[in-house]
Design a protein around this motif. Structure first.
Motif, PDB file in Angstrom:
ATOM      1  N   ASN A  27       0.805  -1.218   0.000  1.00  0.00           N
ATOM      2  CA  ASN A  27       0.000   0.000   0.000  1.00  0.00           C
ATOM      3  C   ASN A  27       0.844   1.277   0.000  1.00  0.00           C
ATOM      4  N   ALA A  28       2.088   1.211   0.472  1.00  0.00           N
ATOM      5  CA  ALA A  28       2.920   2.408   0.589  1.00  0.00           C
ATOM      6  C   ALA A  28       3.083   3.081  -0.777  1.00  0.00           C
ATOM      7  N   GLY A  29       2.978   4.398  -0.795  1.00  0.00           N
ATOM      8  CA  GLY A  29       3.126   5.109  -2.070  1.00  0.00           C
ATOM      9  C   GLY A  29       3.259   6.609  -1.876  1.00  0.00           C
ATOM     10  N   ARG A  30       3.635   7.278  -2.955  1.00  0.00           N
ATOM     11  CA  ARG A  30       3.714   8.736  -2.966  1.00  0.00           C
ATOM     12  C   ARG A  30       3.231   9.230  -4.323  1.00  0.00           C
ATOM     13  N   SER A  31       2.792  10.490  -4.365  1.00  0.00           N
ATOM     14  CA  SER A  31       2.243  11.035  -5.611  1.00  0.00           C
ATOM     15  C   SER A  31       3.123  12.111  -6.229  1.00  0.00           C
ATOM     16  N   ILE A  32       3.749  12.926  -5.422  1.00  0.00           N
ATOM     17  CA  ILE A  32       4.523  14.040  -5.973  1.00  0.00           C
ATOM     18  C   ILE A  32       5.961  13.593  -6.233  1.00  0.00           C
ATOM     19  N   PRO A  33       6.600  14.242  -7.223  1.00  0.00           N
ATOM     20  CA  PRO A  33       6.122  15.393  -7.991  1.00  0.00           C
ATOM     21  C   PRO A  33       5.228  15.009  -9.175  1.00  0.00           C
ATOM     22  N   ILE A  34       4.255  15.891  -9.457  1.00  0.00           N
ATOM     23  CA  ILE A  34       3.442  15.773 -10.655  1.00  0.00           C
ATOM     24  C   ILE A  34       3.485  17.112 -11.385  1.00  0.00           C
ATOM     25  N   GLY A  35       3.018  17.112 -12.611  1.00  0.00           N
ATOM     26  CA  GLY A  35       3.017  18.326 -13.419  1.00  0.00           C
ATOM     27  C   GLY A  35       3.388  17.989 -14.853  1.00  0.00           C
ATOM     28  N   PRO A  36       3.373  18.979 -15.745  1.00  0.00           N
ATOM     29  CA  PRO A  36       3.755  18.733 -17.136  1.00  0.00           C
ATOM     30  C   PRO A  36       5.154  18.121 -17.245  1.00  0.00           C
ATOM     31  N   THR A  37       5.362  17.323 -18.278  1.00  0.00           N
ATOM     32  CA  THR A  37       6.599  16.546 -18.408  1.00  0.00           C
ATOM     33  C   THR A  37       7.843  17.424 -18.435  1.00  0.00           C
ATOM     34  N   ASP A  38       7.799  18.547 -19.136  1.00  0.00           N
ATOM     35  CA  ASP A  38       9.013  19.371 -19.233  1.00  0.00           C
ATOM     36  C   ASP A  38       9.232  20.240 -17.998  1.00  0.00           C
ATOM     37  N   TRP A  39       8.421  20.065 -16.965  1.00  0.00           N
ATOM     38  CA  TRP A  39       8.702  20.667 -15.665  1.00  0.00           C
ATOM     39  C   TRP A  39       9.560  19.729 -14.807  1.00  0.00           C
ATOM     40  N   MET A  40       9.786  18.510 -15.295  1.00  0.00           N
ATOM     41  CA  MET A  40      10.436  17.470 -14.511  1.00  0.00           C
ATOM     42  C   MET A  40      11.924  17.337 -14.837  1.00  0.00           C
ATOM     43  N   GLN A  41      12.644  16.761 -13.879  1.00  0.00           N
ATOM     44  CA  GLN A  41      13.995  16.273 -14.095  1.00  0.00           C
ATOM     45  C   GLN A  41      13.978  14.766 -13.879  1.00  0.00           C
ATOM     46  N   SER A  42      14.992  14.079 -14.351  1.00  0.00           N
ATOM     47  CA  SER A  42      14.957  12.618 -14.299  1.00  0.00           C
ATOM     48  C   SER A  42      14.816  12.091 -12.875  1.00  0.00           C
ATOM     49  N   GLU A  43      15.435  12.766 -11.910  1.00  0.00           N
ATOM     50  CA  GLU A  43      15.333  12.282 -10.528  1.00  0.00           C
ATOM     51  C   GLU A  43      13.921  12.427  -9.972  1.00  0.00           C
ATOM     52  N   ASP A  44      13.124  13.329 -10.549  1.00  0.00           N
ATOM     53  CA  ASP A  44      11.742  13.466 -10.117  1.00  0.00           C
ATOM     54  C   ASP A  44      10.942  12.194 -10.419  1.00  0.00           C
ATOM     55  N   PHE A  45      11.261  11.557 -11.527  1.00  0.00           N
ATOM     56  CA  PHE A  45      10.595  10.299 -11.868  1.00  0.00           C
ATOM     57  C   PHE A  45      11.054   9.173 -10.940  1.00  0.00           C
ATOM     58  N   THR A  46      12.358   9.103 -10.692  1.00  0.00           N
ATOM     59  CA  THR A  46      12.875   7.988  -9.891  1.00  0.00           C
ATOM     60  C   THR A  46      12.412   8.060  -8.442  1.00  0.00           C
ATOM     61  N   LYS A  47      12.192   9.261  -7.911  1.00  0.00           N
ATOM     62  CA  LYS A  47      11.693   9.396  -6.538  1.00  0.00           C
ATOM     63  C   LYS A  47      10.369   8.658  -6.361  1.00  0.00           C
ATOM     64  N   VAL A  48       9.490   8.779  -7.344  1.00  0.00           N
ATOM     65  CA  VAL A  48       8.180   8.139  -7.265  1.00  0.00           C
ATOM     66  C   VAL A  48       8.269   6.657  -7.627  1.00  0.00           C
ATOM     67  N   LEU A  49       9.016   6.353  -8.683  1.00  0.00           N
ATOM     68  CA  LEU A  49       9.131   4.966  -9.119  1.00  0.00           C
ATOM     69  C   LEU A  49       9.785   4.092  -8.049  1.00  0.00           C
ATOM     70  N   ASP A  50      10.756   4.644  -7.320  1.00  0.00           N
ATOM     71  CA  ASP A  50      11.437   3.868  -6.282  1.00  0.00           C
ATOM     72  C   ASP A  50      10.467   3.402  -5.196  1.00  0.00           C
ATOM     73  N   VAL A  51       9.497   4.242  -4.856  1.00  0.00           N
ATOM     74  CA  VAL A  51       8.528   3.884  -3.814  1.00  0.00           C
ATOM     75  C   VAL A  51       7.388   3.051  -4.398  1.00  0.00           C
ATOM     76  N   ASN A  52       6.761   3.576  -5.443  1.00  0.00           N
ATOM     77  CA  ASN A  52       5.505   3.002  -5.930  1.00  0.00           C
ATOM     78  C   ASN A  52       5.657   1.727  -6.744  1.00  0.00           C
TER      79      ASN A  52
END
Length: 338
Positions: free
Chosen positions: A133-158
């Motif tokens: 059940n553990a998970g996180r949602s942020i960061p979210i927003g348009p794709t070009d507002w992101m950096q690669s580590e923003d994706f890994t922060k969420v993927l690592d948990v979820n």
């Protein structure tokens, strides 16, 4: 009336009677099928009081309520929390039968310690239920507002966290021929926002499907929970808006200019409106699905949780992309460039 007319009338009458009989039989069979499904769906597994369930992400939200819910039904619950405060608060609200421990699902050593603790608790019976059940949602927003580590922060948990926890607990689950319940989302069917959240939930769906097929040979059943929008820490508007403000502030000026000066405020307003209209405060709609997946003799493969999931988002996911694109685009503001 001549003979031909009489024959025609008789044939028409018989056709109408047969049509009504066929329709009646179809409706009767459909009714019996629905009744049988409901009866079958209501059967529970035996000896629930002897079974252990391990739940991640129990500081608040779905995990916290599920832990207390199953504890009240007499199951042996081992609740994993990220913080000491979360663990202490949950322990004080439950019976002495419920055990808590600290767990970071992104840390393999932390997961290993949890496996050792659970193994001592369950003994040779093995672990009946694992709820990721553990998970996180942020960061979210348009794709070009992101950096690669923003994706890994969420993927690592979820996603990676779900995979790592599951793999390390599988030997205990095999002993009990138990259940795995993975919390995905309707965003595992429709990408309503950019960032790692939707990607991670699509990954949970795929991992759960392959896990279910592989583990059916060992008697392990895998269920996927697909909640709609609910008021939890994951959907906290203050948390989401605070993260979006940080993200907007760090963007290069040319990216900001491409969206236009009014876009950011409109985006925040849309978030507030969407969360206000869509989010349900009754999170028990989700935990009841989790409980059924753990305790039903014949659990379902997927559970759509919430009326918005069942009546709108999941049906929308089956429609052509141009239809779902239309509805998603209608919810979000357009950049200045378009």
């Amino acid at each position: 009336m001549d003979l031909d007319s009489a024959i025609t009338l008789r044939n028409t009458t018989w056709s109408v009677i047969l049509s009504h009989l066929v329709l009646t039989c179809v409706l009767l069979l459909a009714t019996l099928a629905v009744i049988r499904w409901h009866v079958r769906d209501s059967y529970k597994v035996d000896a629930l009081g002897q079974k252990h369930v391990f739940i991640t992400g129990c500081d608040s939200g779905f995990g916290n309520l599920l832990a207390r819910q199953l504890d009240g039904k007499g199951l042996h619950v081992i609740a994993a929390c990220l913080t000491e405060k979360g663990a202490a608060d949950l322990a004080s609200a439950a019976s002495p039968r419920l055990k808590t421990l600290l767990l970071n699902v992104t840390d393999g050593r932390s997961i290993g310690r949890a496996v050792e603790f659970v193994s001592r608790e369950v003994g040779e019976r093995g672990l009946w239920g694992l709820v990721n059940n553990a998970g996180r949602s942020i960061p979210i927003g348009p794709t070009d507002w992101m950096q690669s580590e923003d994706f890994t922060k969420v993927l690592d948990v979820n996603l990676i966290g779900v995979i790592d926890v599951t793999l390390q607990f599988l030997p205990l689950l095999k002993k009990a021929r138990g259940r795995v319940v993975n919390v995905a989302s309707i965003m595992g069917r429709l990408s309503l926002t950019s960032g790692g959240y939707c990607m991670s939930k699509w990954g949970v769906e795929a991992f759960s499907d392959s896990l279910r097929r592989d583990m059916q040979h060992f008697g392990i059943k895998v269920g996927i929970i697909e909640p709609g929008f609910f008021k939890t820490a994951v959907t906290s508007l203050d948390l989401i808006n605070g993260d979006l403000r940080k993200r907007w502030a760090r963007l290069p000026q040319d990216v900001k200019d491409s969206y236009g000066p009014a876009y950011f405020d409109k985006y925040l307003n849309v978030q507030a409106l969407s969360m206000g209209l869509l989010c349900s405060s009754d999170i028990s709609k989700v935990t009841r699905c989790m409980e059924h997946a753990l305790t039903a003799r014949c659990p379902r493969t997927r559970y759509g949780a919430g009326w918005d999931a069942k009546l709108f988002w999941i049906p929308l996911s089956y429609l052509p992309s141009f239809v779902s694109d239309f509805f998603v685009n209608a919810l979000l503001p357009s950049p200045k460039a378009t």
